[in-house]
Enzyme design. Structure first.
Site, PDB file in Angstrom:
ATOM      1  N   CYS A 163       0.703  -8.243   4.750  1.00  0.00           N
ATOM      2  CA  CYS A 163       0.339  -6.842   4.562  1.00  0.00           C
ATOM      3  C   CYS A 163      -1.163  -6.624   4.405  1.00  0.00           C
ATOM      4  CB  CYS A 163       1.138  -6.254   3.411  1.00  0.00           C
ATOM      5  SG  CYS A 163       2.897  -6.046   3.852  1.00  0.00           S
ATOM      6  N   ASP A 164      -1.527  -5.370   4.151  1.00  0.00           N
ATOM      7  CA  ASP A 164      -2.862  -4.835   4.400  1.00  0.00           C
ATOM      8  C   ASP A 164      -4.030  -5.693   3.924  1.00  0.00           C
ATOM      9  OD1 ASP A 164      -0.854  -2.757   4.491  1.00  0.00           O
ATOM     10  OD2 ASP A 164      -2.485  -1.348   4.721  1.00  0.00           O
ATOM     11  N   ASP A 190       0.811  -1.209   0.000  1.00  0.00           N
ATOM     12  CA  ASP A 190       0.000   0.000   0.000  1.00  0.00           C
ATOM     13  C   ASP A 190       0.849   1.266   0.000  1.00  0.00           C
ATOM     14  OD1 ASP A 190      -2.134  -1.730   0.126  1.00  0.00           O
ATOM     15  OD2 ASP A 190      -3.216  -0.533   1.587  1.00  0.00           O
ATOM     16  N   SER A 213      -5.479   5.214   5.474  1.00  0.00           N
ATOM     17  CA  SER A 213      -4.462   4.290   5.935  1.00  0.00           C
ATOM     18  C   SER A 213      -4.477   4.242   7.454  1.00  0.00           C
ATOM     19  CB  SER A 213      -3.091   4.753   5.450  1.00  0.00           C
ATOM     20  OG  SER A 213      -2.055   4.102   6.154  1.00  0.00           O
TER      21      SER A 213
END
Length: 552
Positions: free
Chosen positions: A119-120, A78, A468
């Protein structure tokens, strides 16, 4: 064994011959077949070390009598995708990852899965497909990055985005920016603060689908590799006992996850992802349930960007088990739930040591009596909006100001960095929702620019896109219905007054219903030109208020 469907009997001789082409012996074929989903790649810092994690997992599977079979899945960084067209592909990758794991597991009759994300969107995708497939599964992530250090203070990725604003405001030199650039992200792992990746890795523990420590053991520690081996060993017990994800991810488990989420002050994206995971698990979760839990849960941690501590500090303080132990003192958790340890949560927490530490506040002296995330409603967001309240300055919890309206993130960033935004204003960034983007981009660049320019305590930002987990300030996202669906956010005009009250949970536009009806008649929406996967996604994605699930 499920794998008997691809390996047992005379009819499966052709199948076994293909397995033997892999170099597998008949002894290996006859054992449980364990899929090891490895999201290693050489683009994402959180994933660059996952080859080693996967090898540790496979050793654990072998030690406990299984046959590990590794296959890949994609991942998006991201941070690298931020503030350009690449961010449109971030959230949409969640569905691709989940679908691809489903295809591999179902096509090859695997008995169990060890998933290695970091990750995200990768972590929630793994949890979603775990619930969808409902075959024995355990998650072991790559672990968090250590914080960087610059001129005697700890920094991380959010520091870099904010530094850009500081340079533009004349408060930092480009030479110092380069110094920070060289030290903010010191090595592998998911970015060091309580951003979305680490938030969701912590949720794997809170939901019960990962062993204790998965959310907080740093990526570079040997303990992470030991955890991977234990996870490989544990999947064999889960297969033997036929413990499945839906046995673990119950309504009580989601309650626990949301309580931990609010206590930690996680990313607002957890609302989006936990809603989507709950949908796959068949568990009823909505924004009202989430808000009720937030109102009843004290906020115990102020991790970056809400405070100075990082995930490594939470690890040293005892990690997620220590947070859950504190929450249990006021009976905020459901303790009679299953998890991948094959013991009750009550039994797990009895073993947690309470060592001296300052990262996790005592339950009777929290940072706030309510949780880190708040759901707002009003005529500007009838179906809800979400804010990370724990990262908002006290003076911005209640705010009223004139709207500055932008139809894309790029337009807003240009105005911020061009110093055309004034104190007291409310930025509105629209047509960035799940359909409008499409892809519901994160807005770290505008929020970080505001913070870097010293405006985060004076300017609010509202969007139908996302923020975020590295965002701080009065940043309100997930506004639903989104602009592309004709939501009120599409009808806001420059200068309209917007009233925000995070204490009361309200978000209102000071415009009469009659005036809004007139504006709606004149509203004309022209979709963004997209192609390929984004075009498919745009047609099937649902509202952010539902977790942006995709239903054809």
């Amino acid at each position: 064994m499920r794998s008997n469907s691809v390996k047992s009997g005379v009819e499966k001789a052709p199948h076994r011959s293909l397995m033997k082409a892999l170099g597998l012996t008949i002894e290996e074929i006859e054992k449980p077949l364990i899929g090891v989903v490895n999201t290693f790649n050489e683009i994402v810092p959180g994933h660059k070390h996952l080859r080693e994690v996967a090898e540790a997992v496979k050793r654990g599977v072998l030690m406990s009598g299984g046959t590990p079979l590794e296959f890949p899945a994609i991942a998006v960084c991201d941070g690298i995708a931020m503030n350009h067209q690449g961010m449109k592909y971030s959230l949409v990758s969640r569905e691709l990852i989940a679908d691809s794991v489903e295809v591999m597991a179902m096509a090859h009759g695997l008995d169990g899965l060890v998933m290695i994300p970091n990750c995200d969107k990768v972590v929630p995708a793994m949890l979603m497909v775990a619930a969808r497939l409902n075959i024995p599964t355990i998650i072991v992530s790559g672990g968090p990055m250590l914080a960087g250090k610059h001129r005697g203070r700890y920094i991380d990725l959010s520091s870099m985005f904010e530094a850009v604003g500081a340079v533009k405001a004349g408060n930092m030199s480009e030479e110092e920016l380069l110094e920070m650039e060289d030290s903010a992200c010191p090595g592998c792992g998911s970015c060091a603060g309580m951003f979305t990746a680490n938030s969701m890795n912590c949720m794997t523990e809170a939901l019960g689908l990962a062993l204790p420590g998965n959310g907080t053991i740093p990526a570079v520690y040997g303990e992470r590799m030991r955890l991977a081996k234990y996870s490989g060993m544990k999947i064999m017990e889960l297969v033997e006992k036929d413990v499945r994800p839906k046995d673990i991810m119950t309504e009580d488990a989601f309650h626990n996850a949301l309580v931990v989420d609010m206590a930690l002050g996680c990313s607002t994206n957890t609302v989006l992802h936990l809603s989507a995971i709950a949908y796959e698990a068949g568990v009823p979760i909505n924004l009202d349930i989430i808000n009720d839990i937030s109102m009843a849960t004290p906020n115990l941690c102020r991790l970056s960007p809400a405070g100075p501590d990082h995930i490594e500090d939470l690890y040293e303080a005892g990690g997620i088990p220590r947070v859950m132990k504190e929450l249990s003192k006021k009976n905020l958790l459901k303790l009679d739930v299953k998890n991948v340890t094959c013991r009750s949560l009550d039994d797990v927490l009895k073993e947690v040591k309470e060592l001296p530490q300052t990262v996790i506040a005592p339950i009777d002296k929290p940072y706030s009596e309510t949780g880190g995330i708040a759901v707002l409603r009003g005529n500007l967001a009838p179906d809800g909006a979400v804010v990370k309240k724990s990262a908002v300055a006290p003076e911005m919890l209640v705010h009223s100001g004139p709207a500055r309206v932008f139809d894309s993130e790029e337009e807003a960033v240009d105005a911020i960095l061009g110093r055309r935004i004034n104190k007291g204003e409310v930025l509105v960034i629209r047509y960035e929702g799940p359909k409008g983007g499409p892809g519901m981009r994160e807005m770290l660049s505008p929020t970080a620019a505001l913070a870097g320019m010293g405006l985060d305590k004076d300017v609010a930002l509202i969007t139908d896109g996302r923020f975020s987990g590295a965002t701080r300030g009065a940043s309100i996202g997930h506004v639903s219905p989104e602009a592309a669906l004709g939501g009120t956010i599409a009808l806001v005009k420059e200068g309209d007054r917007i009233n925000i009250d995070m204490m009361k949970g309200s978000l209102d536009l000071e415009v009469s219903d009659d005036e809004l009806a007139i504006r709606k008649q004149d509203w004309n929406y022209v979709p963004n030109e997209v192609f390929g996967y984004l075009k498919k996604y745009e047609k099937i994605v649902k509202s952010a208020s539902t977790g942006a699930v995709c239903i054809p």
